[in-house]
Every structure is written in structure tokens, then in C-alpha cells.
Design a protein around this motif. Structure first.
Motif, PDB file in Angstrom:
ATOM      1  N   ASP A   2       0.832  -1.197   0.000  1.00 41.23           N
ATOM      2  CA  ASP A   2       0.000   0.000   0.000  1.00 41.23           C
ATOM      3  C   ASP A   2       0.870   1.252   0.000  1.00 41.23           C
ATOM      4  O   ASP A   2       1.951   1.277   0.564  1.00 41.23           O
ATOM      5  CB  ASP A   2      -0.904   0.038   1.236  1.00 41.23           C
ATOM      6  N   LYS A   3       0.355   2.282  -0.625  1.00 42.66           N
ATOM      7  CA  LYS A   3       1.000   3.585  -0.603  1.00 42.66           C
ATOM      8  C   LYS A   3       0.055   4.522   0.112  1.00 42.66           C
ATOM      9  O   LYS A   3      -1.085   4.183   0.386  1.00 42.66           O
ATOM     10  CB  LYS A   3       1.262   4.060  -2.024  1.00 42.66           C
ATOM     11  N   SER A   4       0.511   5.734   0.399  1.00 43.17           N
ATOM     12  CA  SER A   4      -0.382   6.624   1.112  1.00 43.17           C
ATOM     13  C   SER A   4      -0.224   8.061   0.643  1.00 43.17           C
ATOM     14  O   SER A   4       0.857   8.478   0.217  1.00 43.17           O
ATOM     15  CB  SER A   4      -0.151   6.546   2.619  1.00 43.17           C
ATOM     16  N   THR A   8      -5.106   8.967   2.919  1.00 43.64           N
ATOM     17  CA  THR A   8      -5.564   7.868   2.075  1.00 43.64           C
ATOM     18  C   THR A   8      -4.495   6.800   1.962  1.00 43.64           C
ATOM     19  O   THR A   8      -3.325   7.100   1.769  1.00 43.64           O
ATOM     20  CB  THR A   8      -5.871   8.398   0.651  1.00 43.64           C
ATOM     21  N   ARG A   9      -4.910   5.543   2.071  1.00 41.18           N
ATOM     22  CA  ARG A   9      -4.024   4.420   1.763  1.00 41.18           C
ATOM     23  C   ARG A   9      -4.559   3.814   0.480  1.00 41.18           C
ATOM     24  O   ARG A   9      -5.756   3.634   0.334  1.00 41.18           O
ATOM     25  CB  ARG A   9      -4.035   3.389   2.888  1.00 41.18           C
ATOM     26  N   TRP A  10      -3.662   3.476  -0.440  1.00 43.15           N
ATOM     27  CA  TRP A  10      -4.128   2.999  -1.731  1.00 43.15           C
ATOM     28  C   TRP A  10      -3.166   2.019  -2.380  1.00 43.15           C
ATOM     29  O   TRP A  10      -1.987   1.991  -2.082  1.00 43.15           O
ATOM     30  CB  TRP A  10      -4.388   4.169  -2.672  1.00 43.15           C
ATOM     31  N   MET A  11      -3.733   1.204  -3.258  1.00 46.81           N
ATOM     32  CA  MET A  11      -2.974   0.294  -4.102  1.00 46.81           C
ATOM     33  C   MET A  11      -3.761   0.152  -5.406  1.00 46.81           C
ATOM     34  O   MET A  11      -4.723  -0.609  -5.478  1.00 46.81           O
ATOM     35  CB  MET A  11      -2.795  -1.076  -3.438  1.00 46.81           C
ATOM     36  N   PRO A  68      -4.578   7.585  -6.788  1.00 49.82           N
ATOM     37  CA  PRO A  68      -6.017   7.773  -6.996  1.00 49.82           C
ATOM     38  C   PRO A  68      -6.411   9.194  -7.380  1.00 49.82           C
ATOM     39  O   PRO A  68      -7.510   9.420  -7.869  1.00 49.82           O
ATOM     40  CB  PRO A  68      -6.634   7.374  -5.653  1.00 49.82           C
ATOM     41  N   LYS A  69      -5.513  10.156  -7.204  1.00 43.30           N
ATOM     42  CA  LYS A  69      -5.833  11.524  -7.620  1.00 43.30           C
ATOM     43  C   LYS A  69      -5.789  11.682  -9.135  1.00 43.30           C
ATOM     44  O   LYS A  69      -6.260  12.675  -9.668  1.00 43.30           O
ATOM     45  CB  LYS A  69      -4.887  12.523  -6.959  1.00 43.30           C
ATOM     46  N   LEU A  70      -5.236  10.684  -9.850  1.00 43.69           N
ATOM     47  CA  LEU A  70      -5.185  10.680 -11.312  1.00 43.69           C
ATOM     48  C   LEU A  70      -6.109   9.608 -11.856  1.00 43.69           C
ATOM     49  O   LEU A  70      -6.081   8.474 -11.384  1.00 43.69           O
ATOM     50  CB  LEU A  70      -3.773  10.346 -11.806  1.00 43.69           C
TER      51      LEU A  70
END
Length: 114
Positions: A2-4, A8-11, A68-70
């Protein structure tokens, strides 16, 4: 992995395939390293991690992690548009073969990876 971002945490991993105009087998020629370097630089600039990439004779496979912002479509518009301009800037002779700003074919294939 996961990245953050701030809250927000996202993958978000995507397998993307795209091709040069008319599927010309140009990627394995003398332009291979230049195209690879351009794509790497553009992804780095947008904060997109290339997990895996393969430059085939007439298409490109990349597995990328896009924040996720893109959106995938905005990223691909950016990647194909800017890379075409940069390829023509570095290799002016390609403008005669491809026409100005038309290095990549329209569209792309994308699938989500777990």
C-alpha cells in the motif's frame, strides 16, 4: 504494498497496452531506448510507478501504480501526448513517417490488477 497520501491508503495497479500508429514495428528499432527513457521520465514526473514494462516490436505493455488523484484516462492522455511530442523533438525525421503529433494510435487497453 500500500501507498499513502495525506489521509488515504491505496494500491491501484493497472495493466495498460498501447500501440504506435498503424502498429508500425518501430519500438524495437533505434528508438527503443529513447522511447523507454521518455516513458520512464513522464511517469516519474506524475508520481506513477512503473512496476513492470515490456517494449514489444509493435506495442507496449506496462504495469503501473497510478495514484487515486489521477484517472487512468487523464494519465494515458498525458503519457501518449507528451511522449509523442518528445519523440518527435528528439527524432525529427519521424514527423515525415507519422505526421506531426500522431505517433500513438487512438485508444489503449487497460485492466485492473490485484
Amino acid at each position: 504494498m500500500d501507498k499513502s497520501l495525506a489521509h488515504t491508503r491505496w494500491m491501484c495497479k493497472y495493466h495498460i497496452i498501447f500501440t504506435p500508429k498503424f502498429r508500425r514495428k518501430i519500438i524495437y528499432s533505434k528508438y527503443r531506448e529513447s522511447i523507454r527513457d521518455i516513458l520512464k521520465d513522464l511517469c516519474k514526473y506524475k508520481g506513477v510507478e512503473i512496476i513492470e514494462g515490456h517494449l514489444m516490436p509493435d506495442h507496449i505493455h506496462i504495469l503501473v501504480s497510478i495514484p487515486p488523484k489521477l484517472s487512468v484516462s487523464s494519465f494515458m492522455g498525458y503519457l501518449k501526448g507528451k511522449s509523442a511530442l518528445m519523440i518527435f523533438e528528439r527524432h525529427a525525421n519521424l514527423k515525415y513517417k507519422f505526421g506531426n503529433r500522431h505517433f500513438w494510435s487512438e485508444g489503449y487497453y487497460v485492466s485492473v490488477r490485484p
